[in-house]
Design a protein around this motif. Structure first.
Motif, PDB file in Angstrom:
ATOM      1  N   LEU A  64      18.833 -95.496  39.182  1.00 39.49           N
ATOM      2  CA  LEU A  64      18.597 -96.865  38.739  1.00 39.49           C
ATOM      3  C   LEU A  64      17.581 -97.523  39.668  1.00 39.49           C
ATOM      4  O   LEU A  64      17.435 -97.137  40.832  1.00 39.49           O
ATOM      5  N   ALA A  65      16.892 -98.531  39.174  1.00 42.05           N
ATOM      6  CA  ALA A  65      15.987 -99.301  40.016  1.00 42.05           C
ATOM      7  C   ALA A  65      16.794 -99.979  41.120  1.00 42.05           C
ATOM      8  O   ALA A  65      17.956-100.350  40.922  1.00 42.05           O
ATOM      9  N   ILE A  66      16.184-100.128  42.284  1.00 43.56           N
ATOM     10  CA  ILE A  66      16.842-100.862  43.363  1.00 43.56           C
ATOM     11  C   ILE A  66      16.831-102.343  42.989  1.00 43.56           C
ATOM     12  O   ILE A  66      15.791-102.894  42.640  1.00 43.56           O
ATOM     13  N   THR A  67      17.995-102.942  43.047  1.00 44.33           N
ATOM     14  CA  THR A  67      18.115-104.384  42.855  1.00 44.33           C
ATOM     15  C   THR A  67      18.778-104.958  44.094  1.00 44.33           C
ATOM     16  O   THR A  67      19.419-104.227  44.858  1.00 44.33           O
ATOM     17  N   GLN A  68      18.618-106.235  44.285  1.00 44.86           N
ATOM     18  CA  GLN A  68      19.228-106.858  45.442  1.00 44.86           C
ATOM     19  C   GLN A  68      19.732-108.245  45.085  1.00 44.86           C
ATOM     20  O   GLN A  68      19.195-108.895  44.205  1.00 44.86           O
ATOM     21  N   THR A  69      20.781-108.639  45.781  1.00 45.10           N
ATOM     22  CA  THR A  69      21.300-109.995  45.698  1.00 45.10           C
ATOM     23  C   THR A  69      21.102-110.614  47.072  1.00 45.10           C
ATOM     24  O   THR A  69      21.515-110.037  48.084  1.00 45.10           O
TER      25      THR A  69
END
Length: 190
Positions: free
Chosen positions: A122-127
């Motif tokens: 999956l694409a790297i996502t961040q919060t």
């Protein structure tokens, strides 16, 4: 096909400068050499390698045929586009995520199809969570990474911090570079 060869010529010139000398010595230009051998694959041998970063094209598929009569000829690699098989011009390397087949023909003309599914993370996502500085450099920021391949590292600027949480921040913009285990990168600013 021309676009693929132009990329190949550029790669030849940048990575293999001695090839230009060799081509000249044997009466070729580097452009002619690329048209003679338009596909270059940096991985060889029987294997299936998945894409390392979301959206990249670095998967690989080469079957390990058995049975039949040696030698084997790899007569075509195909990608499933959702409605049919499309012939790939450069074999089983530099693949995107998807379904593939390779047709192998033995010495007496018997064909066998081999199939593989190349996946990708999956694409790297961040919060991003933060508290504002109240004038005494007491701000903080925290990033929570998801996706990619876990084993994340963090690099914050300014400051050179290397944790997911940074504290004692003065009023400023802070940028974090998140790198996963495969070297895939995501950038965010708070």
């Amino acid at each position: 096909m021309e676009e693929n060869n132009n990329a190949y010529i550029s790669e030849l010139n940048s990575k293999y400068s001695e090839i230009n000398k060799w081509a000249t010595e044997f009466g070729f230009t580097i452009d002619e050499l690329a048209w003679i051998q338009p596909c270059y694959c940096s991985v060889s041998g029987a294997a299936t390698l998945n894409v390392t970063c979301y959206g990249m094209a670095n998967g690989y598929f080469c079957p390990n045929p058995t049975g039949g009569v040696l030698p084997y000829t790899y007569t075509g690699w195909y990608w499933w586009n959702g409605t049919g098989w499309n012939l790939l011009p450069c074999g089983g390397c530099d693949l995107i995520a998807g379904d593939y087949k390779c047709t192998v023909t033995d010495a007496v003309g018997t064909e066998q199809d081999y199939f593989a599914t190349i996946t990708q993370p999956l694409a790297i996502t961040q919060t991003m969570n933060f508290t504002n500085d109240n004038g005494s450099c007491d701000g903080s920021a925290n990033v929570i990474a998801n996706g990619g391949t876990p084993g994340y590292t963090y690099s914050w600027t300014p400051g050179g911090f290397t944790n997911d949480t940074i504290t004692n921040l003065c009023q400023n913009s802070y940028t974090v570079i998140i790198t996963d285990y495969n070297g895939c990168v995501s950038i965010d600013t708070v």
